[in-house]
Design a protein around this motif. Structure first.
Motif: not given
Ligand code: URA
Length: 206
Positions: A29-40
């Motif tokens: 879940q945290n990996l998903d969230e960090i991936g989203g924040l970075m890609v934004y």
């Protein structure tokens, strides 16, 4: 160019991932969230094109993505970064690159490659949670360049200085994005402090 994100949410979530007590579900879940924040942030340079639409009120000149986005996970751990990016860019296509390491030469060898037909003109994000020696990232970038891609970014969570230097030397045209630049690689090739074996923690294996 190397970008290391300096954001409280990313630091908080990465600390959860580093903690050895964190289980597979929370790790993912945290990996998903960090991936989203970075890609934004990474996609701020995504080109747009104008589109004519009708709102319920009037005609409107809007914007739509002008390029296909292709996510290229390096198997196996890179698969764990795909979901968070696809949550933000649901139209992104997903290529796959599989490599094994020759135990004698330690060179990465590809055993699987699969790409969409749009690679030449696409905005390509090669993803792998860990940038350790850089060997597999360099090989993956070589493979993607052979598909004709020119707009390539490497997105990792945790990097070692050794891996960053190796990728920058081999592919100075590819921007590297990290959530953290860690201290060093240990004698077993693990990033210190790191988060352990990312693939095992994502998939619950040992
Ligand atoms: N791959 C991992 O999963 N972890 C490391 O620390 C280094 C490479």
């Amino acid at each position: 160019m190397l970008t290391v994100f300096d954001h409280p949410l990313i630091k908080h979530k990465l600390t959860v991932m580093r903690n050895k007590e964190t289980g597979t579900k929370d790790f993912r879940q945290n990996l998903d969230e960090i991936g989203g924040l970075m890609v934004y942030e990474i996609t701020r340079d995504l080109p747009l094109k104008e589109v004519d639409i009708e709102t319920p009120i009037c005609a409107y000149k809007g914007s739509t993505l002008a390029k296909e986005v292709v996510i290229v996970p390096i198997l196996r751990a890179g698969l764990g970064v795909v979901n968070g990016i696809q949550n933000l860019i649901p139209t992104a296509k997903v290529a796959h690159i599989g490599m094994y390491r020759d135990e004698e030469t330690l060179e990465p060898h590809p055993y699987f490659e699969k790409y969409p037909s749009c690679m030449e003109d696409a905005y390509v994000l090669i993803v792998d949670p860990m940038l350790a020696t850089g060997g597999s990232s360099i090989a993956a970038i070589d493979m993607v360049k052979r598909q004709g891609s020119k707009n390539i970014k490497l997105v990792c969570l945790v990097g070692a200085p050794e891996g960053v230097a190796a990728v920058e030397k081999a592919h100075p045209d590819v921007d590297i994005y990290l959530a953290s630049l860690d201290d060093h690689l240990n004698e077993k090739g693990y990033i210190v402090p790191g988060l352990g074996d990312a693939g095992d923690r994502i998939f619950g294996t040992k």
